[in-house]
Design a protein around this motif. Structure first.
Motif, PDB file in Angstrom:
ATOM      1  N   LEU A 163      48.571  40.657  46.809  1.00 43.57           N
ATOM      2  CA  LEU A 163      49.347  41.543  47.674  1.00 43.57           C
ATOM      3  C   LEU A 163      50.314  42.418  46.887  1.00 43.57           C
ATOM      4  O   LEU A 163      50.722  43.472  47.356  1.00 43.57           O
ATOM      5  CB  LEU A 163      50.136  40.722  48.696  1.00 43.57           C
ATOM      6  CG  LEU A 163      49.310  39.909  49.678  1.00 43.57           C
ATOM      7  CD1 LEU A 163      50.219  39.064  50.548  1.00 43.57           C
ATOM      8  CD2 LEU A 163      48.425  40.806  50.522  1.00 43.57           C
ATOM      9  N   ILE A 164      50.701  41.970  45.707  1.00 39.92           N
ATOM     10  CA  ILE A 164      51.656  42.714  44.888  1.00 39.92           C
ATOM     11  C   ILE A 164      51.022  43.066  43.549  1.00 39.92           C
ATOM     12  O   ILE A 164      50.051  42.442  43.127  1.00 39.92           O
ATOM     13  CB  ILE A 164      52.963  41.915  44.674  1.00 39.92           C
ATOM     14  CG1 ILE A 164      52.683  40.608  43.929  1.00 39.92           C
ATOM     15  CG2 ILE A 164      53.664  41.648  45.993  1.00 39.92           C
ATOM     16  CD1 ILE A 164      53.933  39.833  43.530  1.00 39.92           C
ATOM     17  N   SER A 165      51.587  44.052  42.897  1.00 42.24           N
ATOM     18  CA  SER A 165      51.009  44.519  41.629  1.00 42.24           C
ATOM     19  C   SER A 165      51.791  44.032  40.412  1.00 42.24           C
ATOM     20  O   SER A 165      51.578  44.523  39.310  1.00 42.24           O
ATOM     21  CB  SER A 165      50.936  46.049  41.621  1.00 42.24           C
ATOM     22  OG  SER A 165      52.235  46.592  41.716  1.00 42.24           O
ATOM     23  N   LYS A 166      52.654  43.057  40.592  1.00 44.81           N
ATOM     24  CA  LYS A 166      53.521  42.592  39.506  1.00 44.81           C
ATOM     25  C   LYS A 166      52.747  42.232  38.234  1.00 44.81           C
ATOM     26  O   LYS A 166      53.195  42.496  37.130  1.00 44.81           O
ATOM     27  CB  LYS A 166      54.346  41.395  39.976  1.00 44.81           C
ATOM     28  CG  LYS A 166      55.316  40.886  38.929  1.00 44.81           C
ATOM     29  CD  LYS A 166      56.192  39.781  39.465  1.00 44.81           C
ATOM     30  CE  LYS A 166      57.169  39.317  38.398  1.00 44.81           C
ATOM     31  NZ  LYS A 166      58.086  38.327  38.925  1.00 44.81           N
ATOM     32  N   TRP A 167      51.584  41.615  38.385  1.00 46.09           N
ATOM     33  CA  TRP A 167      50.802  41.186  37.230  1.00 46.09           C
ATOM     34  C   TRP A 167      49.560  42.055  37.034  1.00 46.09           C
ATOM     35  O   TRP A 167      48.604  41.642  36.395  1.00 46.09           O
ATOM     36  CB  TRP A 167      50.413  39.714  37.368  1.00 46.09           C
ATOM     37  CG  TRP A 167      51.600  38.825  37.273  1.00 46.09           C
ATOM     38  CD1 TRP A 167      52.251  38.438  36.130  1.00 46.09           C
ATOM     39  CD2 TRP A 167      52.313  38.219  38.346  1.00 46.09           C
ATOM     40  NE1 TRP A 167      53.318  37.644  36.436  1.00 46.09           N
ATOM     41  CE2 TRP A 167      53.384  37.490  37.789  1.00 46.09           C
ATOM     42  CE3 TRP A 167      52.162  38.233  39.733  1.00 46.09           C
ATOM     43  CZ2 TRP A 167      54.283  36.772  38.569  1.00 46.09           C
ATOM     44  CZ3 TRP A 167      53.067  37.524  40.506  1.00 46.09           C
ATOM     45  CH2 TRP A 167      54.108  36.807  39.915  1.00 46.09           C
ATOM     46  N   GLN A 168      49.569  43.257  37.576  1.00 46.14           N
ATOM     47  CA  GLN A 168      48.426  44.169  37.489  1.00 46.14           C
ATOM     48  C   GLN A 168      47.873  44.217  36.067  1.00 46.14           C
ATOM     49  O   GLN A 168      48.627  44.385  35.098  1.00 46.14           O
ATOM     50  CB  GLN A 168      48.860  45.576  37.928  1.00 46.14           C
ATOM     51  CG  GLN A 168      47.749  46.589  37.970  1.00 46.14           C
ATOM     52  CD  GLN A 168      46.849  46.432  39.186  1.00 46.14           C
ATOM     53  OE1 GLN A 168      47.243  45.901  40.209  1.00 46.14           O
ATOM     54  NE2 GLN A 168      45.632  46.897  39.075  1.00 46.14           N
ATOM     55  N   ASP A 169      46.557  44.024  35.956  1.00 45.69           N
ATOM     56  CA  ASP A 169      45.820  44.101  34.684  1.00 45.69           C
ATOM     57  C   ASP A 169      46.166  42.986  33.694  1.00 45.69           C
ATOM     58  O   ASP A 169      45.747  43.044  32.547  1.00 45.69           O
ATOM     59  CB  ASP A 169      46.014  45.465  34.009  1.00 45.69           C
ATOM     60  CG  ASP A 169      45.495  46.598  34.863  1.00 45.69           C
ATOM     61  OD1 ASP A 169      44.436  46.432  35.504  1.00 45.69           O
ATOM     62  OD2 ASP A 169      46.152  47.656  34.909  1.00 45.69           O
ATOM     63  N   ARG A 170      46.893  41.987  34.137  1.00 51.20           N
ATOM     64  CA  ARG A 170      47.229  40.875  33.246  1.00 51.20           C
ATOM     65  C   ARG A 170      46.267  39.713  33.478  1.00 51.20           C
ATOM     66  O   ARG A 170      45.726  39.545  34.557  1.00 51.20           O
ATOM     67  CB  ARG A 170      48.669  40.430  33.484  1.00 51.20           C
ATOM     68  CG  ARG A 170      49.619  41.555  33.038  1.00 51.20           C
ATOM     69  CD  ARG A 170      51.035  41.183  32.883  1.00 51.20           C
ATOM     70  NE  ARG A 170      51.282  39.918  32.229  1.00 51.20           N
ATOM     71  CZ  ARG A 170      52.427  39.259  32.366  1.00 51.20           C
ATOM     72  NH1 ARG A 170      53.387  39.742  33.123  1.00 51.20           N
ATOM     73  NH2 ARG A 170      52.610  38.124  31.744  1.00 51.20           N
ATOM     74  N   PRO A 171      46.079  38.868  32.474  1.00 44.64           N
ATOM     75  CA  PRO A 171      45.214  37.699  32.644  1.00 44.64           C
ATOM     76  C   PRO A 171      45.850  36.669  33.576  1.00 44.64           C
ATOM     77  O   PRO A 171      47.032  36.755  33.904  1.00 44.64           O
ATOM     78  CB  PRO A 171      45.077  37.146  31.227  1.00 44.64           C
ATOM     79  CG  PRO A 171      46.257  37.670  30.487  1.00 44.64           C
ATOM     80  CD  PRO A 171      46.643  38.967  31.124  1.00 44.64           C
ATOM     81  N   ALA A 172      45.057  35.701  33.968  1.00 44.50           N
ATOM     82  CA  ALA A 172      45.556  34.612  34.814  1.00 44.50           C
ATOM     83  C   ALA A 172      46.657  33.842  34.082  1.00 44.50           C
ATOM     84  O   ALA A 172      46.737  33.837  32.853  1.00 44.50           O
ATOM     85  CB  ALA A 172      44.410  33.679  35.180  1.00 44.50           C
ATOM     86  N   HIS A 173      47.483  33.180  34.867  1.00 47.35           N
ATOM     87  CA  HIS A 173      48.580  32.371  34.325  1.00 47.35           C
ATOM     88  C   HIS A 173      48.009  31.377  33.311  1.00 47.35           C
ATOM     89  O   HIS A 173      46.989  30.720  33.575  1.00 47.35           O
ATOM     90  CB  HIS A 173      49.264  31.635  35.475  1.00 47.35           C
ATOM     91  CG  HIS A 173      50.536  30.972  35.102  1.00 47.35           C
ATOM     92  ND1 HIS A 173      50.579  29.834  34.324  1.00 47.35           N
ATOM     93  CD2 HIS A 173      51.818  31.283  35.394  1.00 47.35           C
ATOM     94  CE1 HIS A 173      51.832  29.474  34.160  1.00 47.35           C
ATOM     95  NE2 HIS A 173      52.611  30.333  34.807  1.00 47.35           N
TER      96      HIS A 173
END
Length: 136
Positions: A31-41
């Motif tokens: 729903l949010i783009s905070k981690w856009q284009d980043r790998p999984a935790h």
């Protein structure tokens, strides 16, 4: 379709795709783009590896209406996410939306211990049976 596309949903995508054995296409978004284009935790990547899933190709993305239209099923990890999806997609996709575990939420492990991530991963893995059954 979950909050940040960073913890639970990458694993759900991998687990559903694995159980579907090529017969299903699975996309995930947040729903949010905070981690856009980043790998999984990293903790979820490790928990997934313990269950035989590789999350290293995953890159987070934000939900859009095209994805909602594409989907046969729209699965949310919790009631709050489901409510937000209802507001975003309206009645048009109402018949597609549900919680991943049916009548309960998948607890968000963000900010918790590696053990909590593993417990969440096991729960997500078990949830695949609700959607795809015991495929050969």
């Amino acid at each position: 379709m979950w909050l940040g596309n960073y913890c639970r949903s990458p694993l759900a995508q991998a687990a559903l795709a694995h159980r579907g054995r090529g017969a299903v296409a699975v996309r995930t978004a947040g729903l949010i783009s905070k981690w856009q284009d980043r790998p999984a935790h990293p903790s979820m990547t490790n928990a997934a590896r313990r269950l035989g899933h590789d999350l290293t190709p995953h890159r987070a993305q934000q939900i859009n209406l095209e994805m909602l239209e594409w989907a046969d099923d729209i699965l949310a990890m919790g009631a709050a996410v489901l409510s937000t999806l209802e507001a975003v997609s309206g009645e048009r996709n109402a018949h597609k939306r549900s919680r991943y575990l049916g009548d309960r939420d998948v607890p968000d492990p963000m900010g918790q211990s590696d053990d909590t991530f593993h417990e969440c991963a096991v729960l997500v893995e078990a949830g695949t049976l609700l959607h795809l059954g015991r495929r050969p």
